[in-house]
Scaffold this motif. Structure first.
Motif, short mmCIF file in Angstrom:
data_model
loop_
_atom_site.label_atom_id
_atom_site.label_comp_id
_atom_site.label_asym_id
_atom_site.label_seq_id
_atom_site.Cartn_x
_atom_site.Cartn_y
_atom_site.Cartn_z
N THR A 153 30.26 16.36 30.94
CA THR A 153 30.51 15.35 30.99
C THR A 153 30.89 13.94 30.58
OG1 THR A 153 30.24 16.61 28.55
CG2 THR A 153 30.03 14.43 28.37
N TRP A 162 22.75 14.37 25.69
CA TRP A 162 23.12 14.12 24.39
C TRP A 162 23.08 13.10 23.44
CZ3 TRP A 162 27.62 14.39 21.32
CH2 TRP A 162 26.81 14.79 19.52
N LEU A 169 25.89 10.30 25.49
CA LEU A 169 26.70 11.37 26.64
C LEU A 169 25.73 12.09 27.52
CD1 LEU A 169 29.00 13.24 24.44
CD2 LEU A 169 29.49 11.12 26.00
N GLN A 184 25.32 15.47 30.07
CA GLN A 184 25.81 17.10 30.23
C GLN A 184 25.09 17.88 30.70
OE1 GLN A 184 25.93 18.19 26.05
NE2 GLN A 184 27.86 17.51 25.98
N ARG A 218 28.96 20.27 18.36
CA ARG A 218 28.20 19.11 17.78
C ARG A 218 27.53 19.40 15.99
NH1 ARG A 218 29.86 19.22 22.43
NH2 ARG A 218 28.94 18.23 23.74
N ALA A 272 35.67 19.82 17.80
CA ALA A 272 35.31 18.50 19.72
C ALA A 272 36.37 19.25 20.23
CB ALA A 272 35.02 17.89 19.38
N GLY A 281 37.10 20.60 24.92
CA GLY A 281 36.51 20.42 25.62
C GLY A 281 36.81 21.61 27.19
N GLU A 300 37.58 12.85 25.87
CA GLU A 300 36.09 13.32 25.52
C GLU A 300 36.20 13.94 24.85
OE1 GLU A 300 34.30 17.55 28.30
OE2 GLU A 300 35.10 16.08 29.49
N LYS A 326 32.97 13.76 22.55
CA LYS A 326 31.63 14.40 21.76
C LYS A 326 31.64 14.47 20.22
CE LYS A 326 32.44 17.86 25.95
NZ LYS A 326 33.32 18.38 26.06
N THR A 327 32.56 14.39 19.26
CA THR A 327 32.89 13.49 18.09
C THR A 327 32.37 12.90 17.49
OG1 THR A 327 33.75 14.77 15.05
CG2 THR A 327 35.02 13.49 17.66
#
Length: 407
Positions: A236, A288, A291, A293, A363, A376, A378, A392, A396-397
């Protein structure tokens, strides 16, 4: 909280079971586009640990009993009966997936109204149901309360690195949780997630006292034309030109990604025809929200006689949200994460004879009677920086939380 009380309280906030209310629109992830406004619920089965038994076998048996035989996925799909079922929405939590894999199921679900498995069979309505009526009350979402502090998250990353140093694991996906109180109808908020850019598995699924909204871009497993496909995502960066270059150039991200591709190849090899598994695309960069990915595509020809239950046992929980080796990573997750993964990191999508399309519930958010929940995390490798991992997970969240708030 008892189920009856939970259901009563959620009714005060909005509709409880969207699919079974007159005029509801079926919006399960991966539902055939032409059917979305023409479906009605015919039957459902939910499973919780207290029910006992094998949930994968229960799903397959329930579907067969309602006209959706999925005991041999290599068999050509029968001709469609307009009076018969169209297909079914299927949800399998990360905890249920761990159970199927023979691993610890992790900490308790923070939203206990949620089942660990749900399958809902749909048929076509004639005439199609009218558009749904929505609760006119206002929507309010409170502040998010995290299940662990940034320091605790960073400490979990260090603990994984220690385990890697000992040779216990190669990679572990570490996930955090947050919850916020709400007032009003949660379903429009959850439905907004499906409009986020890149939400390949955008949609909702609801039940008595619970609801799930998904914005996932990741394919856990897809079956079309006799071929199984999985598309693991690992790696990411911010969706900028510099972020794109950094992701492509990162040896750490590429190594993390290739580990999971190898794991997914092994998972598919358990249920694919011998010698048919291949990597169709490696480390493709896709977007996405805000971001970049990295995503790969792995496929294999479905083995003769493979049933849905064995497919679920092979691919759940998804390797990109566990780590490698999978069972050892699940042991670390059980030891480190203070709150269960609930609706996050599981599977959600559509199943029917001749077609399976399940997304991995990254997500993703869930509602119970009182709160919204998000997850969320990683993948952690030896080269991971704890504070980069904390940042990170927050990145994402953030789009999910903003969409839930209506921003």
């Amino acid at each position: 909280m008892r189920a009856g009380k939970s259901t009563e309280r959620m009714r005060k906030n909005g509709p409880v079971v969207v699919e079974t209310l007159p005029g509801a629109v079926i919006d399960a992830p991966a539902v055939p586009a032409g059917c979305r406004r023409a479906l009605v619920e015919r039957a459902r089965w939910e499973w919780r640990p207290a029910d006992g038994g094998d949930p994968a076998a229960g799903v397959q048996e329930f579907l067969a009993a309602h006209g959706l035989p999925l005991d041999d996925l290599a068999r050509p799909a029968p001709g469609h009966d307009p009076a018969g079922p169209c297909g079914a929405a299927l949800y399998v939590s990360a905890a249920a997936g761990a159970l199927l894999a023979g691993a610890p199921v992790g900490a308790a679900n923070p939203a206990p109204a949620l089942p660990e498995v749900a399958v809902v069979v749909y048929g076509h309505a004639d005439p199609p149901p009218p558009p749904p009526r929505r609760d006119p009350d206002g929507w309010w979402l409170g502040d998010w309360t995290e299940s662990w502090t940034p320091d605790q998250h960073a400490a979990a990353v260090d603990a994984v690195r220690d385990a890697i140093g000992r040779g216990d694991v190669y990679q572990v996906n570490v996930v955090g949780h947050a919850a916020a109180r709400y007032a009003g109808d949660p379903l429009p908020a959850l439905a907004r997630l499906g409009a986020l850019p890149g939400a390949r598995y955008g949609g909702t699924l609801t039940g008595a006292g619970w609801a799930i909204g998904c914005a996932s871009p990741e394919t856990l497993v897809e079956l079309t034309g006799g071929r199984l496909v999985t598309r693991p995502i690992k790696g990411t960066r911010p969706a900028t030109a510099a972020g794109h270059r950094e992701l492509l150039a990162s040896a750490k991200e590429r190594a993390e990604h290739v580990m999971i591709v190898d794991l997914e190849r092994n998972d598919l090899a358990r249920v694919a025809r011998t010698g048919s598994v291949r990597v169709d695309e490696l480390f493709a960069v896709r977007r996405w929200c805000d971001l970049w990915q990295a995503e790969s595509t792995v496929s294999g020809a479905v083995a003769d006689g493979l049933g849905l239950a064995d497919l679920l046992r092979a691919v759940c929980p998804g390797g990109s949200v566990t780590g490698a080796p999978k069972l050892a990573a699940l042991d670390r997750i059980d030891a480190l994460e203070p709150v269960g993964r609930g609706a996050g990191m599981g599977a959600l999508g559509w199943v029917a004879p001749g077609r399976i399309d399940l997304g991995l519930t990254i997500r993703t958010a869930a509602a119970d009677a009182d709160r919204l929940h998000v997850w969320a995390g990683g993948g952690i490798t030896w080269d991971s920086d704890p504070w980069d991992e904390v940042a990170e997970a927050a990145a994402k969240t953030a789009p999910v939380r903003a969409a839930l708030a209506g921003h």
